[in-house]
Design a protein around this motif. Structure first.
Motif, PDB file in Angstrom:
ATOM      1  N   ILE A 337       8.517   4.564   5.408  1.00 29.41           N
ATOM      2  CA  ILE A 337       9.440   3.710   4.669  1.00 29.41           C
ATOM      3  C   ILE A 337       8.678   2.565   4.023  1.00 29.41           C
ATOM      4  O   ILE A 337       7.626   2.131   4.529  1.00 29.41           O
ATOM      5  N   GLY A 338       9.178   2.109   2.909  1.00 29.34           N
ATOM      6  CA  GLY A 338       8.647   0.916   2.249  1.00 29.34           C
ATOM      7  C   GLY A 338       9.803   0.096   1.739  1.00 29.34           C
ATOM      8  O   GLY A 338      10.678   0.628   1.044  1.00 29.34           O
ATOM      9  N   LEU A 339       9.864  -1.181   2.090  1.00 22.66           N
ATOM     10  CA  LEU A 339      10.946  -2.063   1.682  1.00 22.66           C
ATOM     11  C   LEU A 339      10.414  -3.232   0.874  1.00 22.66           C
ATOM     12  O   LEU A 339       9.343  -3.774   1.181  1.00 22.66           O
ATOM     13  N   ALA A 340      11.159  -3.615  -0.149  1.00 21.84           N
ATOM     14  CA  ALA A 340      10.864  -4.833  -0.905  1.00 21.84           C
ATOM     15  C   ALA A 340      11.653  -5.972  -0.271  1.00 21.84           C
ATOM     16  O   ALA A 340      12.880  -5.988  -0.347  1.00 21.84           O
ATOM     17  N   VAL A 341      10.949  -6.899   0.362  1.00 21.06           N
ATOM     18  CA  VAL A 341      11.605  -8.018   1.056  1.00 21.06           C
ATOM     19  C   VAL A 341      11.150  -9.310   0.388  1.00 21.06           C
ATOM     20  O   VAL A 341      10.137  -9.897   0.756  1.00 21.06           O
ATOM     21  N   GLY A 342      11.881  -9.730  -0.627  1.00 16.66           N
ATOM     22  CA  GLY A 342      11.466 -10.906  -1.377  1.00 16.66           C
ATOM     23  C   GLY A 342      10.256 -10.597  -2.225  1.00 16.66           C
ATOM     24  O   GLY A 342      10.228  -9.625  -2.984  1.00 16.66           O
ATOM     25  N   LYS A 343       9.200 -11.392  -2.074  1.00 15.70           N
ATOM     26  CA  LYS A 343       7.983 -11.181  -2.843  1.00 15.70           C
ATOM     27  C   LYS A 343       6.956 -10.348  -2.074  1.00 15.70           C
ATOM     28  O   LYS A 343       5.850 -10.134  -2.555  1.00 15.70           O
ATOM     29  N   THR A 354       2.607  -0.561  10.800  1.00 14.73           N
ATOM     30  CA  THR A 354       3.302  -1.558   9.988  1.00 14.73           C
ATOM     31  C   THR A 354       2.325  -2.350   9.147  1.00 14.73           C
ATOM     32  O   THR A 354       1.323  -2.858   9.653  1.00 14.73           O
ATOM     33  N   ARG A 355       2.624  -2.461   7.855  1.00 12.65           N
ATOM     34  CA  ARG A 355       1.838  -3.274   6.934  1.00 12.65           C
ATOM     35  C   ARG A 355       2.797  -4.150   6.145  1.00 12.65           C
ATOM     36  O   ARG A 355       3.964  -3.795   5.956  1.00 12.65           O
ATOM     37  N   HIS A 356       2.291  -5.285   5.661  1.00 11.76           N
ATOM     38  CA  HIS A 356       3.149  -6.136   4.831  1.00 11.76           C
ATOM     39  C   HIS A 356       2.278  -7.024   3.957  1.00 11.76           C
ATOM     40  O   HIS A 356       1.078  -7.178   4.199  1.00 11.76           O
ATOM     41  N   GLY A 357       2.882  -7.579   2.907  1.00 11.49           N
ATOM     42  CA  GLY A 357       2.165  -8.528   2.069  1.00 11.49           C
ATOM     43  C   GLY A 357       2.506  -8.383   0.603  1.00 11.49           C
ATOM     44  O   GLY A 357       3.176  -7.441   0.179  1.00 11.49           O
ATOM     45  N   GLU A 358       2.027  -9.360  -0.190  1.00 12.96           N
ATOM     46  CA  GLU A 358       2.298  -9.344  -1.625  1.00 12.96           C
ATOM     47  C   GLU A 358       1.505  -8.254  -2.332  1.00 12.96           C
ATOM     48  O   GLU A 358       1.982  -7.661  -3.299  1.00 12.96           O
ATOM     49  N   GLU A 359       0.279  -7.988  -1.863  1.00 14.16           N
ATOM     50  CA  GLU A 359      -0.504  -6.916  -2.473  1.00 14.16           C
ATOM     51  C   GLU A 359       0.162  -5.561  -2.242  1.00 14.16           C
ATOM     52  O   GLU A 359       0.162  -4.697  -3.131  1.00 14.16           O
ATOM     53  N   LEU A 360       0.733  -5.387  -1.076  1.00 18.65           N
ATOM     54  CA  LEU A 360       1.446  -4.142  -0.793  1.00 18.65           C
ATOM     55  C   LEU A 360       2.666  -4.011  -1.697  1.00 18.65           C
ATOM     56  O   LEU A 360       3.011  -2.916  -2.138  1.00 18.65           O
ATOM     57  N   MET A 361       3.315  -5.124  -1.993  1.00 19.86           N
ATOM     58  CA  MET A 361       4.465  -5.119  -2.907  1.00 19.86           C
ATOM     59  C   MET A 361       4.040  -4.577  -4.268  1.00 19.86           C
ATOM     60  O   MET A 361       4.719  -3.725  -4.863  1.00 19.86           O
ATOM     61  N   THR A 362       2.903  -5.041  -4.773  1.00 19.95           N
ATOM     62  CA  THR A 362       2.409  -4.569  -6.062  1.00 19.95           C
ATOM     63  C   THR A 362       2.059  -3.093  -6.005  1.00 19.95           C
ATOM     64  O   THR A 362       2.345  -2.327  -6.927  1.00 19.95           O
ATOM     65  N   SER A 363       1.448  -2.684  -4.886  1.00 24.20           N
ATOM     66  CA  SER A 363       1.034  -1.297  -4.737  1.00 24.20           C
ATOM     67  C   SER A 363       2.214  -0.348  -4.700  1.00 24.20           C
ATOM     68  O   SER A 363       2.194   0.723  -5.321  1.00 24.20           O
ATOM     69  N   LEU A 364       3.276  -0.741  -3.993  1.00 24.10           N
ATOM     70  CA  LEU A 364       4.422   0.150  -3.822  1.00 24.10           C
ATOM     71  C   LEU A 364       5.415   0.083  -4.963  1.00 24.10           C
ATOM     72  O   LEU A 364       6.002   1.097  -5.352  1.00 24.10           O
ATOM     73  N   PHE A 365       5.649  -1.122  -5.506  1.00 20.72           N
ATOM     74  CA  PHE A 365       6.750  -1.301  -6.450  1.00 20.72           C
ATOM     75  C   PHE A 365       6.336  -1.849  -7.809  1.00 20.72           C
ATOM     76  O   PHE A 365       7.181  -1.953  -8.703  1.00 20.72           O
ATOM     77  N   GLY A 366       5.061  -2.219  -7.988  1.00 20.68           N
ATOM     78  CA  GLY A 366       4.638  -2.785  -9.255  1.00 20.68           C
ATOM     79  C   GLY A 366       5.273  -4.139  -9.503  1.00 20.68           C
ATOM     80  O   GLY A 366       5.644  -4.852  -8.578  1.00 20.68           O
ATOM     81  N   GLU A 367       5.413  -4.478 -10.771  1.00 23.29           N
ATOM     82  CA  GLU A 367       5.991  -5.774 -11.138  1.00 23.29           C
ATOM     83  C   GLU A 367       7.490  -5.696 -11.396  1.00 23.29           C
ATOM     84  O   GLU A 367       8.140  -6.717 -11.589  1.00 23.29           O
ATOM     85  N   ASP A 368       8.049  -4.470 -11.407  1.00 25.47           N
ATOM     86  CA  ASP A 368       9.455  -4.332 -11.787  1.00 25.47           C
ATOM     87  C   ASP A 368      10.174  -3.278 -10.953  1.00 25.47           C
ATOM     88  O   ASP A 368      10.962  -2.497 -11.457  1.00 25.47           O
ATOM     89  N   MET A 369       9.891  -3.277  -9.639  1.00 30.59           N
ATOM     90  CA  MET A 369      10.523  -2.332  -8.725  1.00 30.59           C
ATOM     91  C   MET A 369      10.265  -0.882  -9.121  1.00 30.59           C
ATOM     92  O   MET A 369      11.113  -0.005  -8.942  1.00 30.59           O
ATOM     93  N   GLY A 370       9.071  -0.606  -9.662  1.00 32.63           N
ATOM     94  CA  GLY A 370       8.707   0.756 -10.015  1.00 32.63           C
ATOM     95  C   GLY A 370       9.420   1.303 -11.225  1.00 32.63           C
ATOM     96  O   GLY A 370       9.395   2.504 -11.472  1.00 32.63           O
ATOM     97  N   ASN A 371      10.037   0.423 -12.038  1.00 35.00           N
ATOM     98  CA  ASN A 371      10.815   0.908 -13.175  1.00 35.00           C
ATOM     99  C   ASN A 371       9.941   1.368 -14.333  1.00 35.00           C
ATOM    100  O   ASN A 371      10.316   2.269 -15.080  1.00 35.00           O
ATOM    101  N   SER A 372       8.766   0.762 -14.496  1.00 38.85           N
ATOM    102  CA  SER A 372       7.922   1.116 -15.638  1.00 38.85           C
ATOM    103  C   SER A 372       7.252   2.455 -15.401  1.00 38.85           C
ATOM    104  O   SER A 372       6.901   2.826 -14.291  1.00 38.85           O
ATOM    105  N   SER A 373       7.075   3.198 -16.481  1.00 38.83           N
ATOM    106  CA  SER A 373       6.467   4.519 -16.378  1.00 38.83           C
ATOM    107  C   SER A 373       4.993   4.432 -16.025  1.00 38.83           C
ATOM    108  O   SER A 373       4.399   5.406 -15.573  1.00 38.83           O
ATOM    109  N   GLU A 374       4.381   3.253 -16.255  1.00 36.56           N
ATOM    110  CA  GLU A 374       2.957   3.110 -15.962  1.00 36.56           C
ATOM    111  C   GLU A 374       2.681   3.029 -14.474  1.00 36.56           C
ATOM    112  O   GLU A 374       1.571   3.288 -14.019  1.00 36.56           O
TER     113      GLU A 374
END
Length: 386
Positions: A337-343, A354-374
């Motif tokens: 599982i991967g959750l977006a919890v704030g930033k 278990t892992r967490h952090g802002e870098e992991l947020m970028t890795s899993l969801f990018g800058e827009d919750m994975g919406n961009s095709s890039e």
């Protein structure tokens, strides 16, 4: 879909895919790729009008789906005749009823979820208006916002609201003593999620069920909500958002022999239907609607779509060439599982824990919750490859 040149006995095939979300689109794209020889951010979208506008993507705007061999029908399937290989469809725009014949059917219509877990609008203009109204309700709630339900949706919803509206009081109430209590995940993952919620400023109340919700009017004529908890405590809030609605399979259009007792579609590891039905080898099910072990996630749905597309293509090519199909069998999904919890993001996999952090947020969801095709999130997808 068109046949491949140079294949003995090749012909055109009609593949009908029911459902245009992660699993259905993955199946379609896999088939398009092979024949050529090739709702993650809902909490944020419903609370932010700008993000809502960016996140509504039309099928014709997806480059991989711009193919003369793909046609889209907007409507609902009322029934399917497996023996005749025909789906009965009620079209949304024209209100017409049509019978759509097929050679292969892929069922990927998923589960029915209520607002605000997912938007209810069916066209872009209505969706933008829905998101705008919801965002205004959040901003205008002087007594704060309460999210009821501490599963994955409730956690992400509460955190996203606090990030978008940092001055608003956000409270998350969960009936169990730990968050994500229904998921087969270790305690340290749930504890890390809770600590990330506190860091972003969300108040949490655990181990308390909401036993009563009553609308009351304030002295200045506004309507607020009085919540009574199991221990007798009372809370007053301007807006209550429920994140505890039970997901319901959308399988009512399928014959009962194809379903288990809960309404999920029975499948083999090949993604073909396993019930006592006619032409079972020509029918597939992918995504949340399939009776398959593991946490239901978009990554798993896309993975199933890829396998179904591959296996379906192998079967039709084998039919043309008189050969044996090279079928891929799906393995049970590991609990990831991967959750977006704030930033920050919080993830759990069997290999990394278990892992967490802002870098992991970028890795899993990018800058827009994975919406961009890039951006294609990889870490959690890799762990389910066979």
């Amino acid at each position: 879909m068109p046949s491949n040149d140079g294949v003995p006995g090749a012909r055109s095939y009609r593949v009908l895919i029911i459902g245009g979300s992660y699993a259905g689109l993955s199946t379609a794209l896999t088939l398009v790729d092979l024949s050529r020889d090739h709702l993650i951010g809902s909490p944020k979208a419903l609370a932010c009008e700008k993000f809502a506008s960016d996140s509504w993507t039309r099928f014709q705007d997806i480059p991989g789906l711009r193919s003369s061999g793909i046609n889209f029908i907007r409507g609902s399937v009322s029934s399917v005749d497996f023996a005749a290989k025909t789906a009965h469809i009620d079209e949304t725009d024209t209100k017409a009823k049509r019978n759509e014949s097929y050679d292969y059917l892929v069922v990927g219509s998923g589960l029915r979820r209520n607002f605000p877990t997912v938007p209810q609008s069916q066209v872009r203009a209505d969706f933008i208006a829905e998101a705008k109204s919801h965002a205004e309700d959040i901003q205008n709630s002087r007594e704060g916002v309460v999210v009821v339900g501490g599963g994955a949706v409730g956690v992400e919803m509460a955190a996203e609201l606090k990030v978008l509206y940092p001055d608003q009081k956000i409270t998350l109430i969960h009936s169990r003593n730990r968050l994500l209590s229904s998921e087969p995940l270790p305690d340290d993952f749930a504890e890390r999620v809770e600590s990330c919620l506190r860091e972003v400023g969300v108040d949490t109340i655990l181990g308390q069920r909401v036993v009563d919700t009553t609308a009351v009017n304030t002295e200045d004529g506004r309507r607020v909500w009085r919540l009574t908890l199991a221990d007798g405590r009372e809370l007053t809030t301007g807006l209550v958002l429920s994140a505890i609605s039970r997901s319901i399979p959308t399988s009512t259009y399928l014959p009962s022999d194809a379903l288990n007792e809960d309404g999920y579609v029975k499948i083999h590891p090949s993604l073909q239907l396993s019930g006592p039905i006619p032409n079972a080898e020509s029918h597939y099910c992918v995504g949340d609607l399939a009776a398959w072990p593991g946490i239901k996630r978009c990554g798993g749905a896309m993975h199933m779509g890829h396998f179904a597309g591959h296996n379906l293509y192998e079967h039709l090519m084998a039919e043309c060439a008189g050969s044996k199909p090279d079928v891929k069998n799906l393995n049970p999904f590991p609990n990831v599982i991967g959750l977006a919890v704030g930033k920050k993001a919080v993830s759990w996999t069997p290999d990394e824990g278990t892992r967490h952090g802002e870098e992991l947020m970028t890795s899993l969801f990018g800058e827009d919750m994975g919406n961009s095709s890039e951006h294609i999130p990889r870490p959690l997808a890799d762990c389910i490859e066979s």
